[in-house]
Design a protein around this motif. Structure first.
Motif, PDB file in Angstrom:
ATOM      1  N   VAL A  27     -14.177   2.985   1.965  1.00 56.85           N
ATOM      2  CA  VAL A  27     -13.782   3.169   3.342  1.00 56.85           C
ATOM      3  C   VAL A  27     -14.495   4.484   4.061  1.00 56.85           C
ATOM      4  N   SER A  28     -14.316   4.964   5.227  1.00 55.65           N
ATOM      5  CA  SER A  28     -14.030   6.026   5.782  1.00 55.65           C
ATOM      6  C   SER A  28     -13.141   7.277   5.304  1.00 55.65           C
ATOM      7  N   SER A  29     -13.503   8.630   5.732  1.00 61.77           N
ATOM      8  CA  SER A  29     -12.198   9.323   4.992  1.00 61.77           C
ATOM      9  C   SER A  29     -10.833   9.134   6.062  1.00 61.77           C
ATOM     10  N   ALA A  30     -10.714   7.948   7.511  1.00 60.16           N
ATOM     11  CA  ALA A  30      -9.788   8.463   8.017  1.00 60.16           C
ATOM     12  C   ALA A  30      -9.480   7.191   8.077  1.00 60.16           C
ATOM     13  N   ALA A  31     -10.049   6.049   7.219  1.00 63.25           N
ATOM     14  CA  ALA A  31      -9.675   4.547   7.176  1.00 63.25           C
ATOM     15  C   ALA A  31      -8.228   4.452   6.463  1.00 63.25           C
ATOM     16  N   PRO A  32      -7.994   5.261   5.663  1.00 64.57           N
ATOM     17  CA  PRO A  32      -6.282   5.526   4.909  1.00 64.57           C
ATOM     18  C   PRO A  32      -5.156   5.276   5.756  1.00 64.57           C
ATOM     19  N   PHE A  33      -5.282   6.710   6.701  1.00 68.84           N
ATOM     20  CA  PHE A  33      -4.416   7.197   7.898  1.00 68.84           C
ATOM     21  C   PHE A  33      -4.445   6.614   9.087  1.00 68.84           C
ATOM     22  N   ARG A  34      -5.386   4.903   9.303  1.00 63.73           N
ATOM     23  CA  ARG A  34      -4.647   3.990  10.110  1.00 63.73           C
ATOM     24  C   ARG A  34      -3.397   2.642   9.244  1.00 63.73           C
ATOM     25  N   HIS A  35      -3.246   3.066   8.285  1.00 62.25           N
ATOM     26  CA  HIS A  35      -1.925   2.742   7.527  1.00 62.25           C
ATOM     27  C   HIS A  35      -1.406   3.346   6.475  1.00 62.25           C
ATOM     28  N   PHE A  36      -1.084   5.174   6.884  1.00 64.05           N
ATOM     29  CA  PHE A  36      -0.273   5.887   6.703  1.00 64.05           C
ATOM     30  C   PHE A  36      -0.234   7.436   6.593  1.00 64.05           C
ATOM     31  N   ALA A  37       0.013   7.328   7.447  1.00 59.33           N
ATOM     32  CA  ALA A  37       0.170   9.419   8.057  1.00 59.33           C
ATOM     33  C   ALA A  37      -0.302  10.289   6.897  1.00 59.33           C
ATOM     34  N   ASP A  38       0.777  10.091   5.744  1.00 53.96           N
ATOM     35  CA  ASP A  38       0.309  11.097   5.441  1.00 53.96           C
ATOM     36  C   ASP A  38       0.385  10.196   4.033  1.00 53.96           C
ATOM     37  N   LYS A  39       0.155  11.084   2.583  1.00 54.45           N
ATOM     38  CA  LYS A  39       0.087  11.711   1.157  1.00 54.45           C
ATOM     39  C   LYS A  39       1.218  10.819   0.954  1.00 54.45           C
ATOM     40  N   GLN A  40       3.004  11.497   1.153  1.00 56.63           N
ATOM     41  CA  GLN A  40       3.739  11.198   1.089  1.00 56.63           C
ATOM     42  C   GLN A  40       4.004   9.525   1.998  1.00 56.63           C
ATOM     43  N   LEU A  41       4.112   9.691   2.754  1.00 61.37           N
ATOM     44  CA  LEU A  41       3.898   7.418   2.930  1.00 61.37           C
ATOM     45  C   LEU A  41       3.135   6.664   1.729  1.00 61.37           C
ATOM     46  N   LEU A  42       2.313   7.064   1.871  1.00 58.62           N
ATOM     47  CA  LEU A  42       1.384   6.370   0.834  1.00 58.62           C
ATOM     48  C   LEU A  42       1.725   6.363  -0.472  1.00 58.62           C
ATOM     49  N   LEU A  43       2.210   7.622  -1.009  1.00 58.13           N
ATOM     50  CA  LEU A  43       3.181   7.932  -2.155  1.00 58.13           C
ATOM     51  C   LEU A  43       4.367   6.780  -2.500  1.00 58.13           C
ATOM     52  N   GLN A  44       5.568   6.687  -1.132  1.00 56.32           N
ATOM     53  CA  GLN A  44       6.293   5.942  -1.331  1.00 56.32           C
ATOM     54  C   GLN A  44       5.876   4.619  -1.843  1.00 56.32           C
ATOM     55  N   ALA A  45       5.062   4.024  -0.535  1.00 57.29           N
ATOM     56  CA  ALA A  45       4.399   2.631  -0.669  1.00 57.29           C
ATOM     57  C   ALA A  45       3.910   2.029  -2.092  1.00 57.29           C
ATOM     58  N   VAL A  46       3.234   2.995  -3.333  1.00 61.78           N
ATOM     59  CA  VAL A  46       2.882   3.041  -4.063  1.00 61.78           C
ATOM     60  C   VAL A  46       4.344   2.412  -4.863  1.00 61.78           C
ATOM     61  N   ALA A  47       4.984   3.676  -4.817  1.00 64.00           N
ATOM     62  CA  ALA A  47       6.175   3.700  -5.682  1.00 64.00           C
ATOM     63  C   ALA A  47       7.098   2.436  -5.623  1.00 64.00           C
ATOM     64  N   GLU A  48       7.225   1.478  -4.369  1.00 71.46           N
ATOM     65  CA  GLU A  48       7.971   0.390  -3.717  1.00 71.46           C
ATOM     66  C   GLU A  48       7.124  -0.386  -4.465  1.00 71.46           C
ATOM     67  N   LYS A  49       5.979  -0.487  -4.564  1.00 69.09           N
ATOM     68  CA  LYS A  49       4.817  -1.918  -5.626  1.00 69.09           C
ATOM     69  C   LYS A  49       5.559  -1.311  -6.776  1.00 69.09           C
ATOM     70  N   ALA A  50       5.069  -0.124  -7.469  1.00 68.51           N
ATOM     71  CA  ALA A  50       5.734  -0.002  -8.907  1.00 68.51           C
ATOM     72  C   ALA A  50       7.026  -0.546  -8.762  1.00 68.51           C
ATOM     73  N   SER A  51       7.423  -0.212  -8.059  1.00 68.49           N
ATOM     74  CA  SER A  51       8.974  -0.728  -8.484  1.00 68.49           C
ATOM     75  C   SER A  51       8.916  -2.736  -8.139  1.00 68.49           C
ATOM     76  N   THR A  52       8.344  -2.752  -7.853  1.00 72.97           N
ATOM     77  CA  THR A  52       8.562  -4.564  -7.826  1.00 72.97           C
ATOM     78  C   THR A  52       7.921  -4.805  -8.826  1.00 72.97           C
ATOM     79  N   GLU A  53       7.175  -4.529  -9.189  1.00 74.58           N
ATOM     80  CA  GLU A  53       6.273  -4.803 -10.433  1.00 74.58           C
ATOM     81  C   GLU A  53       7.779  -4.510 -11.775  1.00 74.58           C
ATOM     82  N   LEU A  54       7.813  -3.773 -11.980  1.00 67.68           N
ATOM     83  CA  LEU A  54       8.868  -3.520 -13.248  1.00 67.68           C
ATOM     84  C   LEU A  54       9.333  -4.440 -13.534  1.00 67.68           C
ATOM     85  N   GLN A  55      10.032  -5.385 -11.941  1.00 60.34           N
ATOM     86  CA  GLN A  55      11.234  -5.572 -11.354  1.00 60.34           C
ATOM     87  C   GLN A  55      10.921  -6.973 -11.662  1.00 60.34           C
ATOM     88  N   ARG A  56       9.745  -7.635 -11.657  1.00 64.58           N
ATOM     89  CA  ARG A  56       9.198  -8.707 -11.523  1.00 64.58           C
ATOM     90  C   ARG A  56       8.779  -8.655 -13.550  1.00 64.58           C
TER      91      ARG A  56
END
Length: 184
Positions: A27-56
């Motif tokens: 996708v375009s380099s601007a596309a990720p910013f439509r969903h996450f304001a910065d890398k930290q918020l993206l990493l937070q979302a990845v960590a939450e997904k990993a947490s859900t996967e581990l809990q499952r």
């Protein structure tokens, strides 16, 4: 999000940037910013997904087991195997305060309360020694998390463990915890 999860899982947090994510996702380099304001918020979302996967994985491991001791062991194995199979995601989980507490034994987290309930159940069935359930839980958490950290940190004794070898090690260690080392 799936692309970011896969990228962190395979290459680690250092490899993740908004530009790298856009490139991987095609996708375009601007596309990720439509969903996450910065890398930290993206990493937070990845960590939450990993947490859900581990809990499952923890839930799946203990759901179809017969007795408390088998569930107790299955949860240990699932935790250690997750670290062996996904060391970079495991590392991210440990570094993300909003999700790490659930796997580091905060006093009232759901996973820890389930562990204490399993210990009581195992004690009532005569499968787990009649000792302080809090001490048993703490010992179990120390053993489980210690093995997982050693794998993720690439300790010389466990640096190249396969998922199956991690399973065997976790089972052997929980067996040792259950029986003690025979010293008094």
């Amino acid at each position: 999000m799936e692309t970011a999860f896969r990228l962190v899982d395979s290459e680690g947090v250092e490899a993740l940037s908004m530009r790298a994510l856009a490139r991987e996702a095609g996708v375009s380099s601007a596309a990720p910013f439509r969903h996450f304001a910065d890398k930290q918020l993206l990493l937070q979302a990845v960590a939450e997904k990993a947490s859900t996967e581990l809990q499952r994985k923890l839930d799946d491991a203990s759901d179809d087991r017969q007795d408390a001791l088998t569930q107790f062991r299955a949860m240990t194995v699932a935790y250690v195997r997750f670290a062996a199979e996904h060391p970079k995601l495991f590392q991210l989980l440990q570094q993300t305060p909003s999700v790490s507490g659930a796997f580091l034994g905060e006093l009232n987290d759901e996973r820890r309360l389930k562990l204490i309930a399993l210990i009581y159940e195992g004690q009532n069935a005569g499968l787990i020694p009649d000792a302080d359930p809090e001490l048993i839980a703490l010992s179990s958490e120390a053993l489980t998390h210690g093995l997982a950290r050693m794998i993720v940190d690439r300790h010389p004794r466990v640096r190249d463990l396969s998922s199956e070898d991690a399973r065997k090690l976790a089972l052997a260690a929980t067996q040792l915890l259950q029986t003690g080392i025979g010293l008094s």
